[in-house]
Enzyme design. Structure first.
Site, short mmCIF file in Angstrom:
data_model
loop_
_atom_site.label_atom_id
_atom_site.label_comp_id
_atom_site.label_asym_id
_atom_site.label_seq_id
_atom_site.Cartn_x
_atom_site.Cartn_y
_atom_site.Cartn_z
N GLU A 325 32.83 39.05 40.09
CA GLU A 325 32.16 37.60 40.17
C GLU A 325 32.08 37.17 41.53
OE1 GLU A 325 33.29 35.10 36.06
OE2 GLU A 325 35.00 35.30 37.48
N VAL A 326 31.56 38.22 42.39
CA VAL A 326 31.15 37.71 43.91
C VAL A 326 30.00 36.89 43.96
CG1 VAL A 326 30.80 38.63 46.00
CG2 VAL A 326 32.28 40.03 44.54
#
Ligand code: ACM
Length: 684
Positions: A325-326
């Site tokens: 989840e960057v």
């Protein structure tokens, strides 16, 4: 190994009487044993081995300290269970009534993913023998022995049998997120005890995230000093926990989530961030913008020194870099990062993350570590010796098709509050893997249950992990053919009690917390009610309100058990009634009794609610449950008397079912599906 070769038994003892060779499927049910996980091969014998005060553990090898310690723990647990005074330390030679432990290998200084965990257990009337080639195999066999101990009127015994056991998957983990809420050392140790009891072998310790950096760094002390609110593990505590785990055959894989999910690092070291400014510990749940700057050479110098420090603390060969989840907001906004991407020929942010991961891999390799990360790290520019942890749809098969090793966590998220049967049905080699080749399937190393920390704290975390994680432990250990759900629940009930006996606190605070909700009133009506409801899936809670890390998790939804045992048993009862089997009439009577009691509970509970601000939100829920019970009774009357319900009842019951299906106070009604079945049967 995921498709291990079966080993043959040791030569059978002359007097061995093999009564029945049971297939793995359902064998525990057939024989009435309570083993969890079910072993891969089991043959019942005749008679039983009696445990009395002459019981000794005879350890042939006296040079392996962890075996000595394990034997002492084993004897202590046995003594606590039986109350029989017995020698508290192992002996060297086998005597009468001795449990012999044969162990014939040098072992490995550090347990690895390849460690042989197999063991053989042979129990006859006169002899009990456990053999394994590593201490870990011995630990696994001791747990099996302890699960076999049976009590009858005046004695303790274990049935004569032969077991040859080994895991189906080599990676059987539990993730504990201590960043969202910090969890004390004792709690971690209790979980390690429970993991060992069900033969899990990896604690994945999620040590850093936006909301907290939870380990002391002597090299970069501002990490824990500014990133943890003072809630972190000292290095001595970490060494202690690693040793504790090792003595139970559990590897510890630390996770430091990078380059996103990293706000807590940036509080002390904002120069690592992709956007200039000052940072504060994140207090909400979600996915946030702060992110490391992959174009900054200083970041890699920092991480080199940091990984070097952590590599000394964590002996395991794997090091988890997170990678999930960057959020690329800061990367996109930065002119220098955009220019860096152009110079490096990185076409998008996934390429940029892969660049960061390659640099991380160089650092890990330098410090003797291998990389594991969430499935976002999957990229053809990474070498094939990494492990990808699958949490998103289809990523498991995508990973192994591309030649990478994988473990599965999708379907094993304990924070989603699904029943044990749901997790049990998720097989890493199940339907999704059906199209894979044999070599692709071999790359699936196992899986991990995940206890994410947003909605758990030291008061309720154990109740959210156990006993449901045991269902996942069995899925990953036992043959795929072991999939009888009623039998799983039969054995879960037993392991649940054994875990309590072992010191797990998953039930310990239940009554106390209910009493706190009931204030000065008798908590009994609340306890009765709590059996009829269940927490919602995670998304419902996230949508219901904004939670902060200091929001007290003290509402009814935080206390009730993830799965209602009463609801599950009530469903079986209703099934019996509706199947019109010979005992349908008896089932009808039982259902009638229960619905009457539950309906009568409402006015009592309303009196409690009247006095409790914390319970105010459940007032309509209690009304709805009572109404459902009344409609369930009506339905039963229509069914039993073979009458058709009038039109007005039909309309009202359908409206009620609809209303009851929506969460109230972030809670669902666990008995709703069964009452729906009764009402729908009456409507037909
Ligand atoms: C994850 O659930 N973000 C790995």
């Amino acid at each position: 190994m995921n498709t291990p070769g079966r080993r043959s038994f040791l030569p059978a003892a002359a007097l061995w009487l093999s009564l029945l060779q049971l297939p793995a499927c359902g064998m525990s049910g057939v024989s009435g044993l309570h083993l969890l996980p079910v072993p891969s091969e089991l043959t019942m014998g005749a008679g039983k081995f009696v445990i009395n005060e002459n019981f000794r553990v005879a350890l042939k090898d006296r040079n392996t300290p962890e075996l000595e310690a394990a034997a002492v723990r084993f004897l202590s647990r046995l003594q606590k269970r039986t109350g029989i005074p017995m020698a508290s330390a192992p002996v060297g030679t086998s005597e009468n009534a001795a449990f012999e432990i044969l162990y014939k290998c040098t072992g490995e200084p550090v347990q690895s993913v390849r460690t042989d965990e197999s063991y053989k257990l042979e129990i006859s009337k006169n002899r009990a023998c456990l053999s394994a080639s590593t201490p870990v195999g011995v630990f696994r066999g001791m747990e099996t022995f302890l699960q076999l101990v049976d009590v009858d009127a005046g004695s303790f015994s274990i049935p004569a049998l032969k077991i040859a056991d080994l895991p189906r998957f080599e990676w059987r983990g539990l993730l504990i997120d201590v960043s969202r809420h910090f969890e004390p050392v004792d709690m971690i140790k209790r979980n390690l005890d429970a993991m060992a009891a069900v033969k899990m072998n990896v604690l994945h310790w999620h040590l850093s995230d936006d909301q907290g950096f939870r380990i002391e760094s002597k090299v970069f002390p501002k990490l824990h000093e500014l990133g943890s609110d003072g809630k972190y593990y000292s290095q001595d505590e970490v060494r202690d926990i690693v040793e504790y785990a090792r003595n139970r055959g559990i590897r510890i894989v630390p996770e430091f989530d990078l380059p996103g999910h990293s706000t807590s690092w940036l509080v002390g070291y904002p120069e690592l961030a992709a956007a200039a400014g000052s940072y504060e510990i994140e207090r909400r749940w979600g996915v946030f913008e702060p992110c490391m700057d992959p174009s900054n050479e200083g970041l890699y110098e920092f991480l080199d020194a940091f990984v070097g420090e952590m590599a000394d603390l964590f002996p395991d060969e794997y090091f988890h870099i997170g990678g999930d989840e960057v959020k690329a907001t800061q990367w996109n906004a930065s002119e220098s990062i955009r220019a860096f991407k152009k110079r490096q020929g990185l076409s998008d942010n996934h390429e940029l993350q892969a660049y960061f991961n390659r640099r991380m891999l160089e650092i890990l390799t330098k410090h003797g570590k291998k990389m594991i990360g969430w499935d976002e790290i999957l990229h053809p520019k990474l070498p094939k010796n990494i492990i990808v942890q699958s949490w998103r749809q289809d990523s498991l098969s995508r990973t192994v098709r591309q030649g990478y090793n994988a473990i599965l966590s999708r379907g094993y998220y304990l924070d989603h509050m699904r029943p044990a049967a749901f997790h049990y049905s998720v097989d890493p080699l199940g339907d999704a893997a059906a199209e894979l080749t044999e070599s692709e399937r071999k790359r699936i190393l196992g899986g991990e249950a995940c206890m994410w920390g947003e909605f758990v704290n030291p008061e309720n975390i154990e109740s959210r992990i156990w006993p449901r994680a045991a269902a996942i432990a069995e899925r990953l250990w036992s043959p795929a053919s072991v999939n009888d759900v009623p039998d799983l629940y039969r054995r879960l009930e037993r392991i649940d009690r054994e875990l309590t006996g072992l010191g797990l606190r998953h039930h310990a605070l239940y009554r106390e917390r209910m009493q706190r909700l009931a204030g000065n009133m008798d908590a009994l009506p609340l306890l009765v009610f709590a059996d009829l409801i269940k927490p919602p899936v995670l998304s419902i809670r996230k949508e219901a309100r904004t939670y902060y890390s200091d929001t007290p998790l003290n509402r009814l939804v935080d206390v009730i058990r993830p799965e209602s045992e009463v609801g599950r048993k009530f469903a079986l009862l209703v099934d019996r009634r509706l199947a019109s089997q010979p005992d349908a009439e008896a089932a009808s009577m039982e259902i009638r009794d229960l619905l009457t009691q539950w309906s009568a509970n409402n006015p009592r509970l309303q009196d409690v609610i009247e006095q409790s601000n914390l319970l105010n939100e459940i007032r309509p829920l209690s009304e709805t449950v009572a109404e459902l019970c009344r409609y369930g009774l009506d339905a039963l009357n229509f069914l039993d008397s073979r009458r058709k319900p009038p039109q007005s009842w039909r309309e009202k019951s359908v409206a009620l079912l609809d209303r009851a299906d929506k969460p109230l106070a972030e809670i669902y009604i666990a008995i709703l599906p069964s009452i729906r079945n009764l009402i729908e049967a009456a409507l037909q």
